[in-house]
Design an enzyme around this catalytic site. Structure first.
Site, PDB file in Angstrom:
ATOM      1  N   SER A  16      10.046   7.600 -19.138  1.00 50.29           N
ATOM      2  CA  SER A  16       9.526   8.964 -18.946  1.00 50.29           C
ATOM      3  C   SER A  16       9.045   9.583 -20.256  1.00 50.29           C
ATOM      4  O   SER A  16       9.738   9.558 -21.280  1.00 50.29           O
ATOM      5  CB  SER A  16      10.608   9.856 -18.341  1.00 50.29           C
ATOM      6  N   LYS A  67      13.036  13.249  -5.587  1.00 47.75           N
ATOM      7  CA  LYS A  67      12.414  14.561  -5.343  1.00 47.75           C
ATOM      8  C   LYS A  67      12.825  15.174  -4.001  1.00 47.75           C
ATOM      9  O   LYS A  67      12.911  16.390  -3.875  1.00 47.75           O
ATOM     10  CB  LYS A  67      10.897  14.454  -5.447  1.00 47.75           C
ATOM     11  N   GLY A 129       2.426   9.566   1.530  1.00 45.99           N
ATOM     12  CA  GLY A 129       3.836   9.563   1.152  1.00 45.99           C
ATOM     13  C   GLY A 129       4.188  10.835   0.405  1.00 45.99           C
ATOM     14  O   GLY A 129       3.476  11.847   0.490  1.00 45.99           O
TER      15      GLY A 129
HETATM   16  P1  ATR Z   1       5.301   8.214  -3.295  1.00 50.39           P
HETATM   17  O1  ATR Z   1       6.400   9.187  -3.573  1.00 50.39           O
HETATM   18  O2  ATR Z   1       4.795   7.485  -4.498  1.00 50.39           O
HETATM   19  O3  ATR Z   1       4.216   8.824  -2.483  1.00 50.39           O
HETATM   20  P2  ATR Z   1       6.064   6.909  -0.889  1.00 50.39           P
HETATM   21  O4  ATR Z   1       6.483   8.173  -0.240  1.00 50.39           O
HETATM   22  O5  ATR Z   1       6.896   5.666  -0.659  1.00 50.39           O
HETATM   23  O6  ATR Z   1       5.992   7.050  -2.447  1.00 50.39           O
HETATM   24  O7  ATR Z   1       4.548   6.622  -0.461  1.00 50.39           O
HETATM   25  C1  ATR Z   1       3.824   5.531  -0.943  1.00 50.39           C
HETATM   26  C2  ATR Z   1       2.378   5.664  -0.450  1.00 50.39           C
HETATM   27  O8  ATR Z   1       1.602   4.589  -0.985  1.00 50.39           O
HETATM   28  C3  ATR Z   1       2.241   5.583   1.050  1.00 50.39           C
HETATM   29  O9  ATR Z   1       1.118   6.319   1.444  1.00 50.39           O
HETATM   30  C4  ATR Z   1       2.018   4.078   1.244  1.00 50.39           C
HETATM   31  O10 ATR Z   1       1.369   3.742   2.454  1.00 50.39           O
HETATM   32  P3  ATR Z   1       2.241   3.557   3.825  1.00 50.39           P
HETATM   33  O11 ATR Z   1       2.655   4.943   4.242  1.00 50.39           O
HETATM   34  O12 ATR Z   1       1.309   2.929   4.779  1.00 50.39           O
HETATM   35  O13 ATR Z   1       3.410   2.694   3.439  1.00 50.39           O
HETATM   36  C5  ATR Z   1       1.098   3.804   0.088  1.00 50.39           C
HETATM   37  N1  ATR Z   1       1.077   2.399  -0.367  1.00 50.39           N
HETATM   38  C6  ATR Z   1       2.011   1.756  -1.095  1.00 50.39           C
HETATM   39  N2  ATR Z   1       1.619   0.491  -1.368  1.00 50.39           N
HETATM   40  C7  ATR Z   1       0.405   0.324  -0.793  1.00 50.39           C
HETATM   41  C8  ATR Z   1      -0.529  -0.758  -0.722  1.00 50.39           C
HETATM   42  N3  ATR Z   1      -0.286  -1.933  -1.299  1.00 50.39           N
HETATM   43  N4  ATR Z   1      -1.680  -0.561  -0.047  1.00 50.39           N
HETATM   44  C9  ATR Z   1      -1.942   0.632   0.543  1.00 50.39           C
HETATM   45  N5  ATR Z   1      -1.105   1.695   0.503  1.00 50.39           N
HETATM   46  C10 ATR Z   1       0.047   1.549  -0.154  1.00 50.39           C
END
Ligand code: ATR
Length: 281
Positions: A16, A67, A129
């Site tokens: 961080s 969070k 997300g």
């Molecule tokens: P964050 O707090 O970083 O938003 P999260 O709530 O776990 O973490 O959300 C991750 C986001 O990245 C989601 O929109 C996820 O898509 P899904 O809801 O379909 O899981 C997206 N994401 C993560 N890896 C991905 C990948 N390889 N390709 C496309 N979307 C991805």
């Protein structure tokens, strides 16, 4: 002189940059502020906050993955936290106050640092997300003409869009949710990547038709050139990573705690020059 103590809590947290940013802000005002990294066990966020309060800390920033827990632990919530359903800033007084400065951070970075206005724009938000939810309201409050939320899991995008569109205050904005597969029919003025796909260097299965020459492609991740950023650059978009957002969200937290607004551009430049890449947001 009393030195007030603050911290950023996360897991992992060693990467961080927040302590450096807050130290640079404090220096601008000759404030004695101690700001540390605190690693909380994955099942120990609440216990860690309780310990810090007992030790006299005045507040914490909260990063991945806490969070939502921070939001739930708080006893008072600002609108920014309520809208995001998550908190990145906790202030300890008689109560635990939750706020979320991520959305203000990204809007300020785009509008003031990058000098790109959101009003009247066609915006694509990739992801549904926590990161996407955290910035949704402040983006809508800047009056874009249209917002499409696209996500790998289309149902999540659809639900997020439907909830936002049902609010009378956003009735003048067209807000829709969908999967990635139907994106080929339109170009956007601005694309904000709020997915975590860049963490694993994964390209998003998105059509190249969405990229518009001269538009803004913003990745909330920083410290690395993600596949999304590379593709957008290849299509002659203006490309930005999330470093400005990181510094601006910190500036807003600093304002909440100390009542003064730090200058951010010099701090962004200082962080840019640091050698080690970081994945924090
Ligand atoms: P964050 O707090 O970083 O938003 P999260 O709530 O776990 O973490 O959300 C991750 C986001 O990245 C989601 O929109 C996820 O898509 P899904 O809801 O379909 O899981 C997206 N994401 C993560 N890896 C991905 C990948 N390889 N390709 C496309 N979307 C991805």
């Amino acid at each position: 002189m009393i030195t007030h103590r603050y911290a950023v809590i996360g897991n992992p947290v060693a990467h961080s940059k927040s302590p450096l940013i807050h130290a640079a802000f404090a220096k601008q005002f000759n404030l004695e502020v101690r700001y540390e990294r605190v690693l909380a066990p994955l099942d120990g966020f609440s216990a860690t906050v309780t310990r810090l309060i007992a030790q006299g800390y005045k507040g914490v920033n909260v990063t991945v993955p806490f969070k939502f827990e921070a939001f739930n632990l708080a006893t008072q919530h600002s609108n920014s936290a309520l809208n995001a359903e998550a908190a990145n800033t906790l202030t300890f007084a008689h109560e635990i106050y939750a706020e979320n400065t991520d959305g203000i951070g990204i809007v300020r970075d785009i509008q003031e640092n990058l000098n790109v206005k959101l009003a009247g724009k066609k915006i694509l938000l990739l992801g549904a997300g926590g990161a996407a939810q955290g910035v949704l309201h402040p983006i809508l409050e800047a009056h874009p003409r249209l917002l499409v939320i696209a996500n790998r899991n289309a149902n999540k995008a659809f639900a997020m869009a439907e909830k936002a569109q049902s609010q009378p205050v956003f009735s003048h904005i067209s807000i829709t949710g969908q999967g990635f597969e139907n994106l080929e029919t339109q170009a956007f003025d601005m694309i904000i990547n709020a997915t975590s796909a860049g963490l694993s260097d994964s390209a998003l299965p998105i059509s190249h038709a969405i990229f518009s020459k001269g538009g803004l492609a913003y990745d909330m991740m920083y410290g690395r050139e993600t596949p999304f950023m590379k593709e957008a650059r290849a299509h002659n978009m203006i490309v930005a990573d999330g470093l400005g957002m990181l510094v601006e969200q910190a500036a807003e937290a600093f304002y909440i705690w100390h009542g003064v607004r730090p200058e951010t551009r010099s701090v962004m430049n200082m962080i840019k020059q640091l050698p080690s890449p970081s994945l924090e947001q």
